[in-house]
Design an enzyme around this catalytic site. Structure first.
Site, PDB file in Angstrom:
ATOM      1  N   MET A   1      -3.523   1.499  -3.778  1.00  0.00           N
ATOM      2  CA  MET A   1      -2.493   0.547  -4.200  1.00  0.00           C
ATOM      3  C   MET A   1      -2.358  -0.575  -3.193  1.00  0.00           C
ATOM      4  O   MET A   1      -2.231  -0.332  -1.997  1.00  0.00           O
ATOM      5  CB  MET A   1      -1.128   1.246  -4.315  1.00  0.00           C
ATOM      6  CG  MET A   1      -0.951   2.120  -5.507  1.00  0.00           C
ATOM      7  SD  MET A   1       0.701   2.855  -5.494  1.00  0.00           S
ATOM      8  CE  MET A   1       0.557   3.950  -4.095  1.00  0.00           C
TER       9      MET A   1
ATOM     10  N   CYS B   1      10.353   1.747  -2.002  1.00  0.00           N
ATOM     11  CA  CYS B   1       8.944   1.643  -2.404  1.00  0.00           C
ATOM     12  C   CYS B   1       8.502   2.926  -3.100  1.00  0.00           C
ATOM     13  O   CYS B   1       7.809   2.885  -4.124  1.00  0.00           O
ATOM     14  CB  CYS B   1       8.070   1.365  -1.189  1.00  0.00           C
ATOM     15  SG  CYS B   1       6.306   1.255  -1.582  1.00  0.00           S
TER      16      CYS B   1
ATOM     17  N   CYS C   1       6.066  -1.347   6.620  1.00  0.00           N
ATOM     18  CA  CYS C   1       4.640  -1.633   6.450  1.00  0.00           C
ATOM     19  C   CYS C   1       4.324  -3.118   6.467  1.00  0.00           C
ATOM     20  O   CYS C   1       3.332  -3.538   7.065  1.00  0.00           O
ATOM     21  CB  CYS C   1       4.139  -0.997   5.152  1.00  0.00           C
ATOM     22  SG  CYS C   1       4.994  -1.563   3.662  1.00  0.00           S
TER      23      CYS C   1
END
Length: 417
Positions: free
Chosen positions: A36, A101, A222
């Protein structure tokens, strides 16, 4: 011969997802690896880290003779995670994009892609977590729509799948999974459930996954990486300069570029001070950020908080909590903190009040209150209100015992959390 089950494994290019794919193959499943891409970014050297991660994931799939796909959720991540993050910061809160997320991207969009597009019987991830399902139970689940009301219909019976901490409690990741849906959980396999991180590394070494073993473990948010958070957030939110104000006497100690660049408990950048000062509260109306001396200042400690409508992994509150409106369990709002005993009160709107056995440092609006019963993760709710600090309670007690002050003396207003 039995039916060959198809499992789609989320591949990040790291050691955990790589070993998860390997273990699934050893279990005899037909495994498809999918990488992803959620964020368009480059590191300081102009290299796209997601491209390197994608290449590493592809190498593992090639070594395991697995089909490989790449899917992009950059637009979805921006609208459902990052835009919300910016809004939360502007409201004076500190969001947790990792939890959001998992909820919106990996266990919603990716889950639907795995099941509906790739035709998977189940999906798998490299999280250190367990469920109550055993053996092939994950393949016997059917899709059930989420209930439209706070509680299920009176006569509807359904045994929910429970989420438990992984065997490696130091690496347990149920904190980050505390907002995922019951439907996605029912169709998810965690191959690393009973393993420790050290054993996973040993499996990777024996399998020849040297290119993922050499990588540093990802830490922090991230999309920020190793960049300075203040510089990063000021790329998206206009600076709103304000004062750093002493919580003790109202003295202006310095300036900041915006309350959204600071979070409760962090060290404040104040020049000319021998000892460090720390952020203890924020007032988004005036733009003032309140600071206190010492890392354990009583203005940083509270024992009460309220969440928004709580997300229960089982889709509804525990029976005991429904019947008595109160329940004892364990609490954390940071994945690195130890679990703390607490008492939970259920409100009519689905929110909960959490009363901690001991005051905790830097409880922060916007973060998630995650509840546990033993090693079962019950779910989480976003912290929206905080109770009084120990500092304010001490001030109140002192005012009860001291003589009245001159009403003409100007006092600095108390910050509101």
């Amino acid at each position: 011969m039995g039916v060959l089950r198809h499992v789609v494994c989320a591949m990040s290019g790291g050691v955990d997802s790589s070993v998860s794919a390997l273990l699934l193959k050893r279990m005899g499943y037909h495994v498809t690896g999918v990488f992803m891409k959620n964020w368009d970014s480059q590191d300081e050297r102009g290299l796209c880290s997601s491209e390197r991660d994608c290449e590493d994931a592809y190498k593992v799939c090639k070594m395991l003779d697995m089909p490989f796909h790449q899917v992009t959720y950059v637009k979805e991540y921006w609208h459902e995670v990052f835009s919300n993050l910016l809004w939360e910061y502007e409201q004076g809160r500190t969001p947790n994009p990792d939890i959001m997320c998992k909820k919106h991207i990996k266990f919603k969009h990716f889950y639907h892609y795995a099941v509906n597009t790739l035709g998977a019987d189940a999906m798998a991830t490299g999280h250190y977590a367990r469920t109550s399902q055993e053996g092939d139970e994950v393949f016997q689940q059917k899709h059930v729509p989420f209930p439209r009301t706070l509680f299920r219909e009176r006569f509807e019976t359904r045994r929910p799948v429970q989420l438990y901490q992984g065997a490696d409690h130091l690496k347990d990741q149920t904190f980050f999974l505390s907002q995922i849906s019951q439907d996605a959980l029912r169709h998810t396999i965690f191959p690393l459930a009973g393993l420790t991180k050290e054993f996973v590394k040993k499996i990777a070494a024996e399998a020849g996954f040297q290119h993922v073993l050499k990588k540093k473990e990802s830490m922090g948010i991230c999309f920020i990486g190793e960049r300075d958070f203040e510089n990063f957030i000021l790329e998206y939110i206009e600076p709103k300069p304000g004062n750093l104000v002493s919580i003790e006497d109202g003295k202006i100690m310095g300036q900041h570029k915006g309350w959204f660049t600071l979070t409760l408990g962090q060290r404040a950048r104040i020049g000319g001070q021998i000892d460090p000062w720390f952020v203890v509260d924020k007032d988004t109306t005036t733009g003032d950020v309140f600071v206190g001396p010492t890392t354990n200042h009583p203005a940083l400690f509270r024992d009460t908080l309220q969440t928004d409508c709580f997300h229960w992994i089982a889709e509804e509150p525990p029976v005991k909590l429904v019947h008595t409106q109160m329940m004892e369990c364990l609490f954390c709002f940071n994945n690195r903190m130890p679990l703390t005993p607490c008492t939970v009160t259920l409100n009519l709107d689905g929110s909960v009040w959490v009363m901690l056995k001991e005051p905790i440092r830097a409880l922060t609006p916007g973060q998630f209150a995650v509840l546990y019963k033993g090693d079962e993760c019950l779910g989480s709710g976003k912290i929206i209100h905080l109770g009084p600090t120990i500092f304010n309670l001490q001030k109140g007690q002192n005012c009860m015992t001291c003589p009245p002050k001159d009403t003409k003396t100007q006092q600095h207003p108390e910050p509101v959390s």
